[in-house]
Write a protein that holds these residues in place. Structure first.
Motif, PDB file in Angstrom:
ATOM      1  N   SER A 243      33.445  43.166  34.320  1.00 22.08           N
ATOM      2  CA  SER A 243      33.096  43.843  33.188  1.00 22.08           C
ATOM      3  C   SER A 243      33.750  45.021  33.596  1.00 22.08           C
ATOM      4  O   SER A 243      34.373  45.787  32.562  1.00 22.08           O
ATOM      5  N   GLU A 244      33.745  45.652  34.735  1.00 21.46           N
ATOM      6  CA  GLU A 244      34.298  46.876  35.099  1.00 21.46           C
ATOM      7  C   GLU A 244      35.782  46.879  34.905  1.00 21.46           C
ATOM      8  O   GLU A 244      36.195  47.918  34.362  1.00 21.46           O
ATOM      9  N   MET A 245      36.363  45.590  35.062  1.00 17.86           N
ATOM     10  CA  MET A 245      37.929  45.801  34.920  1.00 17.86           C
ATOM     11  C   MET A 245      38.210  45.469  33.500  1.00 17.86           C
ATOM     12  O   MET A 245      39.162  46.209  33.036  1.00 17.86           O
ATOM     13  N   ALA A 246      37.397  45.041  32.751  1.00 16.47           N
ATOM     14  CA  ALA A 246      37.535  44.950  31.120  1.00 16.47           C
ATOM     15  C   ALA A 246      37.380  46.469  30.600  1.00 16.47           C
ATOM     16  O   ALA A 246      38.334  46.850  29.748  1.00 16.47           O
ATOM     17  N   LYS A 247      36.428  46.828  31.068  1.00 21.68           N
ATOM     18  CA  LYS A 247      36.137  48.324  30.657  1.00 21.68           C
ATOM     19  C   LYS A 247      37.347  49.074  30.956  1.00 21.68           C
ATOM     20  O   LYS A 247      37.887  50.145  30.238  1.00 21.68           O
ATOM     21  N   GLY A 248      37.451  49.335  32.223  1.00 21.84           N
ATOM     22  CA  GLY A 248      38.593  50.206  32.778  1.00 21.84           C
ATOM     23  C   GLY A 248      40.054  50.045  32.327  1.00 21.84           C
ATOM     24  O   GLY A 248      40.820  50.894  32.033  1.00 21.84           O
ATOM     25  N   SER A 249      40.411  48.568  31.837  1.00 18.89           N
ATOM     26  CA  SER A 249      41.654  48.267  31.382  1.00 18.89           C
ATOM     27  C   SER A 249      41.539  48.092  29.844  1.00 18.89           C
ATOM     28  O   SER A 249      42.377  48.174  29.282  1.00 18.89           O
ATOM     29  N   ASP A 250      40.532  48.329  29.012  1.00 21.25           N
ATOM     30  CA  ASP A 250      40.579  48.478  27.545  1.00 21.25           C
ATOM     31  C   ASP A 250      40.999  47.070  27.072  1.00 21.25           C
ATOM     32  O   ASP A 250      41.932  47.122  26.171  1.00 21.25           O
TER      33      ASP A 250
END
Length: 353
Positions: A243-250
Protein backbone atom coordinates in the motif's frame (compact mmCIF):
# COMPACT_ATOMS: atom_id res chain seq x y z
CA UNK A 1 21.57 -23.67 12.29
CA UNK A 2 23.29 -22.77 15.53
CA UNK A 3 23.91 -25.36 18.22
CA UNK A 4 22.73 -22.86 20.86
CA UNK A 5 19.11 -24.00 20.87
CA UNK A 6 17.29 -23.20 24.08
CA UNK A 7 16.74 -26.06 26.49
CA UNK A 8 13.41 -26.84 28.09
CA UNK A 9 14.53 -25.69 31.53
CA UNK A 10 15.83 -22.34 30.33
CA UNK A 11 13.89 -19.10 30.61
CA UNK A 12 11.41 -18.44 27.82
CA UNK A 13 12.30 -15.01 26.51
CA UNK A 14 8.98 -14.65 24.68
CA UNK A 15 7.14 -14.83 28.00
CA UNK A 16 8.91 -11.76 29.38
CA UNK A 17 7.18 -9.17 27.22
CA UNK A 18 3.96 -7.51 28.27
CA UNK A 19 3.09 -7.50 24.57
CA UNK A 20 3.47 -11.24 24.33
CA UNK A 21 6.85 -11.13 22.66
CA UNK A 22 5.36 -10.06 19.33
CA UNK A 23 8.09 -7.54 18.55
CA UNK A 24 5.38 -5.49 16.82
CA UNK A 25 5.78 -1.93 15.63
CA UNK A 26 3.43 0.77 16.88
CA UNK A 27 0.35 0.23 14.75
CA UNK A 28 0.12 2.40 11.61
CA UNK A 29 -3.02 4.27 12.72
CA UNK A 30 -1.40 5.52 15.93
CA UNK A 31 1.96 6.14 14.29
CA UNK A 32 0.49 8.25 11.47
CA UNK A 33 -1.35 10.40 14.05
CA UNK A 34 1.97 11.13 15.77
CA UNK A 35 4.07 11.67 12.65
CA UNK A 36 1.72 14.11 10.96
CA UNK A 37 2.20 16.52 13.88
CA UNK A 38 5.98 16.66 13.45
CA UNK A 39 7.64 19.68 11.85
CA UNK A 40 8.65 19.38 8.21
CA UNK A 41 12.07 17.91 7.57
CA UNK A 42 15.06 20.03 6.70
CA UNK A 43 15.45 21.64 3.28
CA UNK A 44 19.03 20.40 3.20
CA UNK A 45 19.60 19.40 -0.46
CA UNK A 46 21.85 16.56 0.65
CA UNK A 47 18.97 14.83 2.44
CA UNK A 48 17.92 12.52 -0.39
CA UNK A 49 15.42 10.38 1.56
CA UNK A 50 13.90 11.57 4.83
CA UNK A 51 10.69 11.66 6.85
CA UNK A 52 8.56 12.86 3.95
CA UNK A 53 8.25 9.34 2.51
CA UNK A 54 7.54 5.91 3.99
CA UNK A 55 10.89 4.48 2.97
CA UNK A 56 12.90 1.99 4.99
CA UNK A 57 15.87 4.23 5.82
CA UNK A 58 17.15 7.77 5.55
CA UNK A 59 19.72 8.63 2.88
CA UNK A 60 22.16 11.56 3.13
CA UNK A 61 24.56 12.53 0.34
CA UNK A 62 28.21 12.95 1.33
CA UNK A 63 29.54 13.68 -2.17
CA UNK A 64 28.71 12.90 -5.81
CA UNK A 65 29.64 9.24 -5.38
CA UNK A 66 28.68 8.34 -1.81
CA UNK A 67 25.52 8.67 0.27
CA UNK A 68 24.93 7.30 3.76
CA UNK A 69 21.97 4.98 4.42
CA UNK A 70 20.88 5.17 8.06
CA UNK A 71 18.36 3.04 9.91
CA UNK A 72 17.62 1.39 13.24
CA UNK A 73 15.29 -1.32 14.46
CA UNK A 74 14.78 -3.18 17.73
CA UNK A 75 12.09 -5.28 19.37
CA UNK A 76 11.24 -7.70 22.17
CA UNK A 77 12.08 -11.41 21.73
CA UNK A 78 10.05 -13.36 19.21
CA UNK A 79 11.92 -16.62 19.84
CA UNK A 80 13.28 -18.17 23.04
CA UNK A 81 16.79 -18.98 21.82
CA UNK A 82 18.86 -15.88 22.74
CA UNK A 83 21.55 -16.49 20.13
CA UNK A 84 18.95 -16.79 17.37
CA UNK A 85 17.07 -13.77 18.71
CA UNK A 86 20.28 -11.76 18.25
CA UNK A 87 20.72 -13.12 14.74
CA UNK A 88 17.12 -12.39 13.73
CA UNK A 89 17.14 -8.87 15.19
CA UNK A 90 20.37 -8.10 13.37
CA UNK A 91 19.15 -9.50 10.05
CA UNK A 92 15.96 -7.47 10.43
CA UNK A 93 17.83 -4.20 11.03
CA UNK A 94 20.33 -4.80 8.23
CA UNK A 95 17.46 -5.44 5.82
CA UNK A 96 16.52 -1.75 5.60
CA UNK A 97 19.91 -0.94 4.07
CA UNK A 98 19.53 -3.75 1.53
CA UNK A 99 16.04 -2.54 0.61
CA UNK A 100 17.46 0.90 -0.25
CA UNK A 101 20.06 -0.64 -2.57
CA UNK A 102 22.86 -0.02 -0.08
CA UNK A 103 25.72 -1.96 1.46
CA UNK A 104 25.92 -2.17 5.29
CA UNK A 105 29.05 -0.51 6.65
CA UNK A 106 28.79 -0.25 10.45
CA UNK A 107 26.34 -1.29 13.16
CA UNK A 108 25.71 -0.37 16.80
CA UNK A 109 23.85 -2.46 19.38
CA UNK A 110 20.65 -1.17 21.04
CA UNK A 111 20.03 -3.10 24.29
CA UNK A 112 17.36 -3.12 26.95
CA UNK A 113 17.88 -5.92 29.48
CA UNK A 114 16.80 -6.81 33.04
CA UNK A 115 20.38 -7.36 34.15
CA UNK A 116 19.51 -8.18 37.79
CA UNK A 117 16.85 -10.78 37.03
CA UNK A 118 18.09 -12.65 33.96
CA UNK A 119 21.30 -14.62 33.55
CA UNK A 120 23.96 -12.40 31.97
CA UNK A 121 24.84 -15.27 29.65
CA UNK A 122 21.53 -14.68 27.85
CA UNK A 123 22.63 -11.17 26.93
CA UNK A 124 26.04 -12.50 25.91
CA UNK A 125 24.36 -14.96 23.57
CA UNK A 126 22.09 -12.28 22.08
CA UNK A 127 25.06 -10.02 21.37
CA UNK A 128 27.12 -12.91 20.01
CA UNK A 129 24.37 -13.88 17.58
CA UNK A 130 24.07 -10.31 16.35
CA UNK A 131 27.83 -9.94 16.00
CA UNK A 132 28.04 -13.05 13.86
CA UNK A 133 25.25 -11.79 11.60
CA UNK A 134 26.86 -8.34 11.22
CA UNK A 135 30.11 -10.05 10.24
CA UNK A 136 28.24 -12.20 7.71
CA UNK A 137 26.87 -9.00 6.17
CA UNK A 138 30.42 -7.69 5.75
CA UNK A 139 29.81 -4.83 8.17
CA UNK A 140 31.65 -3.84 11.35
CA UNK A 141 30.17 -3.66 14.84
CA UNK A 142 31.46 -0.42 16.37
CA UNK A 143 29.68 -0.12 19.72
CA UNK A 144 26.22 0.48 21.10
CA UNK A 145 24.14 1.55 24.09
CA UNK A 146 22.38 -0.40 26.82
CA UNK A 147 19.82 0.32 29.54
CA UNK A 148 18.53 -1.75 32.46
CA UNK A 149 14.95 -2.50 31.39
CA UNK A 150 12.16 -4.69 32.73
CA UNK A 151 11.74 -6.35 29.33
CA UNK A 152 14.56 -7.56 27.09
CA UNK A 153 14.79 -5.62 23.84
CA UNK A 154 17.46 -5.73 21.19
CA UNK A 155 18.29 -4.36 17.77
CA UNK A 156 20.81 -2.41 15.75
CA UNK A 157 21.45 1.02 14.37
CA UNK A 158 22.98 0.45 10.94
CA UNK A 159 24.84 2.76 8.59
CA UNK A 160 25.43 1.77 4.99
CA UNK A 161 26.55 3.37 1.76
CA UNK A 162 24.96 3.73 -1.66
CA UNK A 163 25.71 5.68 -4.81
CA UNK A 164 23.33 8.68 -4.89
CA UNK A 165 22.14 7.65 -8.36
CA UNK A 166 21.46 4.04 -7.36
CA UNK A 167 19.14 4.49 -4.39
CA UNK A 168 16.13 2.17 -4.36
CA UNK A 169 12.97 3.67 -2.85
CA UNK A 170 9.39 2.46 -2.49
CA UNK A 171 7.91 5.22 -4.66
CA UNK A 172 9.08 4.42 -8.19
CA UNK A 173 6.90 1.47 -9.23
CA UNK A 174 5.63 1.79 -12.81
CA UNK A 175 2.49 0.54 -14.52
CA UNK A 176 3.11 -2.95 -15.89
CA UNK A 177 5.78 -3.86 -13.34
CA UNK A 178 5.68 -7.22 -11.62
CA UNK A 179 6.23 -7.49 -7.85
CA UNK A 180 8.64 -10.11 -6.56
CA UNK A 181 8.63 -11.18 -2.90
CA UNK A 182 11.77 -12.91 -1.64
CA UNK A 183 10.54 -14.56 1.60
CA UNK A 184 7.24 -16.22 2.59
CA UNK A 185 4.88 -14.47 5.01
CA UNK A 186 3.05 -15.57 8.18
CA UNK A 187 5.82 -14.79 10.65
CA UNK A 188 3.52 -13.12 13.20
CA UNK A 189 1.18 -16.10 13.24
CA UNK A 190 4.01 -18.57 13.78
CA UNK A 191 5.78 -16.52 16.44
CA UNK A 192 2.46 -16.17 18.27
CA UNK A 193 2.22 -19.95 18.09
CA UNK A 194 5.58 -20.30 19.83
CA UNK A 195 4.10 -18.97 23.09
CA UNK A 196 1.37 -21.57 22.85
CA UNK A 197 3.89 -24.41 22.21
CA UNK A 198 2.15 -25.22 18.93
CA UNK A 199 5.27 -25.62 16.77
CA UNK A 200 7.43 -28.73 16.54
CA UNK A 201 11.17 -28.39 17.11
CA UNK A 202 11.77 -28.82 13.37
CA UNK A 203 9.20 -26.16 12.49
CA UNK A 204 10.71 -23.77 15.02
CA UNK A 205 14.24 -24.35 13.74
CA UNK A 206 13.14 -23.82 10.14
CA UNK A 207 11.42 -20.58 11.11
CA UNK A 208 14.45 -19.25 12.97
CA UNK A 209 16.74 -20.19 10.08
CA UNK A 210 14.58 -18.23 7.63
CA UNK A 211 14.27 -15.17 9.88
CA UNK A 212 18.02 -15.07 10.42
CA UNK A 213 18.69 -15.16 6.66
CA UNK A 214 20.04 -11.89 5.34
CA UNK A 215 18.50 -10.16 2.33
CA UNK A 216 22.06 -9.71 1.08
CA UNK A 217 21.80 -12.17 -1.81
CA UNK A 218 18.46 -10.78 -2.96
CA UNK A 219 19.74 -7.20 -2.78
CA UNK A 220 22.94 -7.96 -4.67
CA UNK A 221 21.11 -9.96 -7.32
CA UNK A 222 18.54 -7.27 -8.07
CA UNK A 223 21.30 -4.76 -8.86
CA UNK A 224 21.66 -6.24 -12.36
CA UNK A 225 17.99 -5.60 -13.15
CA UNK A 226 15.83 -2.53 -13.76
CA UNK A 227 14.43 -2.14 -10.26
CA UNK A 228 11.86 0.64 -10.17
CA UNK A 229 10.99 0.30 -6.47
CA UNK A 230 12.00 -1.78 -3.49
CA UNK A 231 11.03 -2.17 0.15
CA UNK A 232 11.32 -4.85 2.79
CA UNK A 233 8.20 -6.46 4.21
CA UNK A 234 8.11 -6.04 7.99
CA UNK A 235 5.64 -5.02 10.67
CA UNK A 236 3.07 -3.33 8.45
CA UNK A 237 2.57 -6.61 6.52
CA UNK A 238 2.74 -7.48 2.83
CA UNK A 239 -0.42 -5.49 2.11
CA UNK A 240 0.74 -2.56 4.25
CA UNK A 241 4.08 -2.19 2.51
CA UNK A 242 2.48 -2.75 -0.90
CA UNK A 243 0.00 0.00 0.00
CA UNK A 244 2.83 2.40 0.82
CA UNK A 245 4.43 1.54 -2.54
CA UNK A 246 1.15 2.13 -4.39
CA UNK A 247 0.55 5.47 -2.68
CA UNK A 248 4.13 6.69 -3.08
CA UNK A 249 4.30 5.62 -6.73
CA UNK A 250 0.81 6.93 -7.62
CA UNK A 251 -0.20 3.55 -9.07
CA UNK A 252 -2.50 0.68 -8.24
CA UNK A 253 -1.27 -2.76 -7.20
CA UNK A 254 -2.94 -6.12 -7.64
CA UNK A 255 -1.81 -8.92 -5.30
CA UNK A 256 -2.39 -12.45 -6.57
CA UNK A 257 -3.26 -14.26 -3.34
CA UNK A 258 -2.53 -17.78 -4.61
CA UNK A 259 0.99 -16.71 -5.64
CA UNK A 260 1.92 -15.38 -2.18
CA UNK A 261 4.17 -17.95 -0.43
CA UNK A 262 3.18 -18.83 3.14
CA UNK A 263 5.26 -20.36 5.87
CA UNK A 264 4.34 -23.91 6.79
CA UNK A 265 1.08 -24.29 8.76
CA UNK A 266 0.19 -20.59 8.61
CA UNK A 267 -3.27 -21.13 7.14
CA UNK A 268 -3.97 -24.00 9.57
CA UNK A 269 -3.01 -21.93 12.60
CA UNK A 270 -4.85 -18.84 11.39
CA UNK A 271 -8.01 -20.93 11.04
CA UNK A 272 -7.58 -21.75 14.74
CA UNK A 273 -7.62 -18.01 15.49
CA UNK A 274 -3.89 -17.85 16.18
CA UNK A 275 -3.77 -14.26 14.95
CA UNK A 276 -1.48 -11.62 16.51
CA UNK A 277 -2.97 -8.29 17.50
CA UNK A 278 -0.71 -6.59 14.97
CA UNK A 279 -2.44 -8.39 12.10
CA UNK A 280 -5.84 -7.19 13.28
CA UNK A 281 -4.59 -3.60 13.62
CA UNK A 282 -2.99 -3.74 10.18
CA UNK A 283 -6.22 -5.12 8.74
CA UNK A 284 -8.16 -2.23 10.29
CA UNK A 285 -5.66 0.34 9.01
CA UNK A 286 -5.90 -1.10 5.49
CA UNK A 287 -9.71 -1.28 5.42
CA UNK A 288 -10.04 1.74 3.11
CA UNK A 289 -6.91 0.96 1.10
CA UNK A 290 -7.56 -2.63 -0.04
CA UNK A 291 -10.33 -4.14 -2.16
CA UNK A 292 -10.73 -7.91 -1.84
CA UNK A 293 -12.38 -10.27 -4.32
CA UNK A 294 -15.32 -12.19 -2.86
CA UNK A 295 -13.21 -15.37 -2.74
CA UNK A 296 -10.75 -13.77 -0.29
CA UNK A 297 -12.13 -14.66 3.15
CA UNK A 298 -11.26 -12.98 6.45
CA UNK A 299 -8.57 -15.55 7.26
CA UNK A 300 -6.81 -14.78 3.97
CA UNK A 301 -7.12 -11.06 4.67
CA UNK A 302 -5.57 -11.41 8.12
CA UNK A 303 -2.73 -13.55 6.78
CA UNK A 304 -1.92 -10.92 4.17
CA UNK A 305 -2.05 -8.30 6.97
CA UNK A 306 0.18 -10.34 9.28
CA UNK A 307 3.13 -8.38 10.75
CA UNK A 308 6.46 -9.72 9.57
CA UNK A 309 9.83 -9.68 11.29
CA UNK A 310 12.94 -9.97 9.10
CA UNK A 311 10.83 -10.41 5.99
CA UNK A 312 11.86 -10.47 2.38
CA UNK A 313 12.23 -7.71 -0.17
CA UNK A 314 9.29 -6.60 -2.31
CA UNK A 315 10.78 -5.60 -5.66
CA UNK A 316 9.06 -3.89 -8.60
CA UNK A 317 10.65 -4.74 -11.96
CA UNK A 318 9.49 -4.52 -15.57
CA UNK A 319 7.36 -7.49 -16.63
CA UNK A 320 9.93 -8.62 -19.20
CA UNK A 321 12.61 -8.95 -16.51
CA UNK A 322 10.54 -10.48 -13.73
CA UNK A 323 10.85 -14.16 -14.61
CA UNK A 324 14.60 -13.86 -15.15
CA UNK A 325 15.08 -12.19 -11.76
CA UNK A 326 12.83 -14.72 -10.06
CA UNK A 327 14.73 -17.61 -11.66
CA UNK A 328 18.13 -16.21 -10.71
CA UNK A 329 17.02 -15.66 -7.12
CA UNK A 330 15.64 -19.18 -6.86
CA UNK A 331 18.88 -20.58 -8.28
CA UNK A 332 20.65 -18.80 -5.42
CA UNK A 333 18.27 -20.42 -2.87
CA UNK A 334 16.18 -17.29 -2.40
CA UNK A 335 12.50 -18.42 -2.32
CA UNK A 336 11.32 -15.67 -4.67
CA UNK A 337 7.78 -15.50 -6.05
CA UNK A 338 5.99 -13.11 -8.42
CA UNK A 339 3.08 -12.00 -6.23
CA UNK A 340 1.65 -8.89 -7.85
CA UNK A 341 1.22 -6.51 -10.76
CA UNK A 342 1.39 -2.72 -10.89
CA UNK A 343 -1.69 -1.24 -12.55
CA UNK A 344 -2.94 2.09 -13.85
CA UNK A 345 -6.36 1.49 -12.29
CA UNK A 346 -7.17 2.01 -8.59
CA UNK A 347 -4.41 4.54 -7.99
CA UNK A 348 -3.07 4.33 -4.46
CA UNK A 349 -5.10 1.20 -3.76
CA UNK A 350 -4.48 -2.53 -3.45
CA UNK A 351 -6.68 -5.12 -5.15
CA UNK A 352 -6.38 -8.69 -3.86
CA UNK A 353 -7.62 -11.37 -6.21
Amino acid sequence: MTEKLIKKDQVKLTSLSSKGGCGCKINPLDLSEVLRQLPKTSNDPNLLVGLDTSDDAGVYRINDDVALVQTLDFFTPIVDDPYMFGQIAAANALSDVYAMGGTPLTAMNIVGFPIDTLDKQILTDILTGASHKVTEAGATLVGGHSIDDKEPKFGLSVTGTVHPNKIKTNNGAQVGDKLILTKPIGVGILTTSIKKDMLTETELNNLMELLATLNKTAAETMQAYTVHASTDVTGFSLLGHASEMAKGSDVGITIHKDNVPLLERVRELAEQSIIPGGAKKNHQWLSDKVVYDDAIDEVDQLILSDPVTSGGLLIAVPADEAEALQSELQNKNVPAAIVGTVTEENTGMIHVE
